[in-house]
Design a protein around this motif. Sequence first.
Motif, mmCIF file in Angstrom:
data_model
loop_
_atom_site.group_PDB
_atom_site.id
_atom_site.type_symbol
_atom_site.label_atom_id
_atom_site.label_comp_id
_atom_site.label_asym_id
_atom_site.label_seq_id
_atom_site.Cartn_x
_atom_site.Cartn_y
_atom_site.Cartn_z
ATOM 1 N N SER A 194 -20.731 -37.718 74.568
ATOM 2 C CA SER A 194 -20.287 -36.956 73.437
ATOM 3 C C SER A 194 -21.374 -37.087 72.270
ATOM 4 C CB SER A 194 -18.903 -37.423 73.478
ATOM 5 O OG SER A 194 -18.108 -37.445 74.592
ATOM 6 N N GLY A 195 -21.567 -38.436 72.179
ATOM 7 C CA GLY A 195 -22.528 -38.720 70.900
ATOM 8 C C GLY A 195 -23.571 -37.841 71.147
ATOM 9 N N GLY A 196 -24.091 -37.767 72.231
ATOM 10 C CA GLY A 196 -25.462 -37.066 72.303
ATOM 11 C C GLY A 196 -25.139 -35.451 72.053
ATOM 12 N N ARG A 197 -24.017 -35.275 72.256
ATOM 13 C CA ARG A 197 -23.739 -33.497 71.821
ATOM 14 C C ARG A 197 -23.317 -33.306 70.363
ATOM 15 N NH1 ARG A 197 -19.771 -32.313 76.829
ATOM 16 N NH2 ARG A 197 -20.476 -30.151 76.786
ATOM 17 N N GLY A 198 -23.399 -34.529 69.551
ATOM 18 C CA GLY A 198 -22.916 -34.539 68.269
ATOM 19 C C GLY A 198 -21.627 -34.719 67.875
ATOM 20 N N VAL A 199 -20.687 -35.180 69.036
ATOM 21 C CA VAL A 199 -19.417 -35.159 68.796
ATOM 22 C C VAL A 199 -19.185 -36.812 68.274
ATOM 23 C CG1 VAL A 199 -17.254 -35.529 69.983
ATOM 24 C CG2 VAL A 199 -18.809 -33.934 70.687
ATOM 25 N N VAL A 200 -18.485 -36.691 66.854
ATOM 26 C CA VAL A 200 -17.968 -38.144 66.504
ATOM 27 C C VAL A 200 -16.938 -38.819 67.237
ATOM 28 C CG1 VAL A 200 -17.109 -39.265 64.396
ATOM 29 C CG2 VAL A 200 -18.720 -37.460 64.297
ATOM 30 N N TRP A 201 -17.101 -39.990 67.962
ATOM 31 C CA TRP A 201 -16.186 -40.825 68.593
ATOM 32 C C TRP A 201 -15.599 -41.729 68.007
ATOM 33 C CZ3 TRP A 201 -15.312 -39.662 74.084
ATOM 34 C CH2 TRP A 201 -14.631 -40.403 74.758
ATOM 35 N N LEU A 202 -14.606 -41.899 67.770
ATOM 36 C CA LEU A 202 -13.668 -42.929 67.019
ATOM 37 C C LEU A 202 -12.867 -43.596 67.815
ATOM 38 C CD1 LEU A 202 -13.095 -40.978 63.601
ATOM 39 C CD2 LEU A 202 -14.901 -42.758 63.920
#
Lengths: 695, 204
Positions: free
Chosen positions: B84-92
């Motif tokens: 997800s990080g690689g797709r520009g998604v912010v993971w919290l």
Amino acid sequence: MKAMIRTLCLAAAALLTAPCGAAPVRTDNVEAELVARDLALAPGRSAVVGLRLKHDPQWHTYWINPGDSGMPTTLQWKLPPGTRAGPIQWPAPKRIPLPPMMNHGYEGEIVLPVEITLPADWPAGQQARLAARAEWLICKDVCIPGGAELTLDMPVLAANSAPDPKWKALFDAAFAAMPGGKVPGAEATTAGGVITLKLAGVKPLAGREAYVLAGVEGLVESAAPQIIRQEGDTTVITLAVTSNLSYTEPRISGIAVGFAERALSFEGPLVGKLTAGKGMDDPAAKGVPARPAAGSAGAEDLSLVLALLFAFGGGLILNLMPCVFPILSLKVLGFARGGGTVAMRANGLSFAAGVVLSFLALAGVLIALRAAGEAVGWGFQLQSPPVVTSLALLFFALGLNLSGVFEFQSLLPQSLASATLKHPTADAFLSGVLAAVIASPCTAPFMGAALGYAVMQGPWAALAVFGALGAGMAAPYVLLAWFPAWLKRLPRPGPWLARFKQFLAFPMYATVVWLAWVLSLQVGPDSIIWLGAAMVLIGMGAWMISQAGGAVWRLGAVAAIACGLVAAWPGNEVAADPSSTRQNGWVAWAESDIGALNAAGTPVFVDFTAAWCVTCQVNKKVVLETRPVREAFAAKSVRLMRADWTRRDPAITAALNAFGRNGVPVYVLYAPGKAPVILPEILSERIIIDALKAL
Amino acid sequence: MRRLLSVFPCFLYILCLLCSAQSTAAAPPGQMAPDFSLPATDGKPVKLSDMRGKWVVLEWVNPGCPYVQKHYVSKNMQALQKESGGRGVVWLAVNSTNPSHHDYLKPAKMGEWMKAQGGAPRATLMDEFGDAGRAYSARTTPQMIVVSPEGRVVYNGAIDDRRSVSPEDIKGARNHVRAALDESLAGKPVSVASTTPYGCSVKY
């Protein structure tokens, strides 16, 4: 020899083929076993077997609808060919609250019955081996997934057999707990995240709590209060839809408890657009009321500078509080006596150092205790009976000194006494320490938010804010010590000084009376006799000291004081007497009731108070218990709740923390359909009446 | 001095008004995601509204829970975080465990655990008072919430559709988070927006 081997082999064979009925499997916190209701099965007939679970105390497994978390117990059968097993017949579960959530499950020893049917052509005399893989989730405050491979070997006889006396009671209890009938007519409509369930032909039994449990997951918000009303002979129940809606069928089913001796099942159509509900935090729908969110404005938005300013101001005001004023009097006397400029400045700074360092130390203790996981709040030191007793006796002794019963000089041998006099700086430091200790629980206005902020922001901020509080408190004396010119405005010592000193003993005695009252609330009324006896003994000891007699008098004095201290040592805290909190229409605080009361349209006013908090007592006397305010509360049918923090109470500490506060008083008005409103720490009739008008 | 004293109650009243701020209700799909500001394990505060303009995944986590362990021991969660990080998604990752519960880990220890697992969230947030958890009605760990760049919840529920503790069930399961992100990033509406979350209860 051959004969012996043969015998041994036969014995072994007999052991191996004996009907062993499964030994119970003991695994994490539960004992699991397959058991049968009857002593034998019959071909072609259905019989009842079951999964017996014996939970360790306080551990539970789950119902078919486990609630907000958890997983229902499952059985996967491995049966002889032609044998059929029905589904688990679930007894009505227990509601297991886990605020702010709810689970449904079982504790103690239970059996989950299952109907087994052997094929009609079962060979006579052949045993049946029933095997199943059972899986469950067992939880207390942590969860452990569990499972076991279980077997049950049952004899098969032609005729019906008798119930197994070992398990009869367990099966009887299970069947009694299952729904004993159906609600004559059930139907439901839904709109706006709410389900209105109509159960026709039933009424809640008098004196029983009536509720429904949905038999499916992902439909109803399990922890939300259910609002029940009667329309003729139909009971109408309002349920909240869960915020994690995953059920989409136009049907609703479940069990209804409290409408008959046994639970009833219900099933009916569900008409309307199913939309997700507001979830656990909806003040109108959930059991625990909403609190201001951590990230929202309030204690956290207070910048450090602002908190420091408020703390400084709070410190200044602390000097005027009744519990500090008597100590203050000692210092005023010190300054009035005069001395060299340098000495006076040193004393002033020393006093300030005593105050500030004491507050820092208190902050340090608070931080350490919180880090160790203790639920403590500001003022905790006065929640401890030994501390209250010590302070009461100390202040009594100081009062005696002010009244002239003895002088401090006569307490010590000559050399030490003059040494003390030579170090009035040290004396000033100790006065500062004393002032800080007794001032701490009188949470002055401002201190609520500032301290709450400080403790939540971390150790350095907490220390800074507490330091500012101490600085504020010491500031007037430092100023007076620095600018002795101002002291010149104070009257010169004279006969008036002796009289003033004696007069100041009375605020000291008043503080002792207040502390005695606090102690009586903590330990019980008997504590007064012991504290009183100790005070008499200490008074006598003080008088003996002042009689310039020899060693005998001194010894006698020490003995008297020692007896006094031993006599006064308080016993354990007495459990709160619930009836004592029901006074003048105030009931004991019960957080879980607030949501339900609001849902029923009743506003709730909570007074977070403590016996040792003078601001609280003043507000109580001067505002909360006056006629106009009581009439205003009655006019709006407000439920009055008192959260008494005189003793350590982690639930109250947690509630205070959630409001961003660390001390008392805190006044909260919970209005139905609105967010809770926190009222100021200094109340007035106007504030209460205006707040109630807004309901 | 007397004037100053009389003004204090006014300040106090304003302060108290600030204190009585509204708390927003839960976040089923379609609703605006409640904003929060929580400290990360390194102490720095993280505000949800600062992530506007990006897709955000909120993962409720508790290292002491067997269901969370299922997804971490199998490296399933870490893979999802990296992907997800690689797709520009912010993971919290959010831990709403109450400090008095014995599953509680201090921020430093929680940070170390995430690092040791090879986790790759943007930040691991400590929600010690449980207010963010309640605002989202987080019931279980794991529970997953996907928030759109406009700040709207598009998925709230379980991580996948196989409720169990065994890692073997991960492979054949439909991962609801990956599916929600695949559909959202392709501009499509999320087909499964709400599921019943499974896991241990959040330890408020």
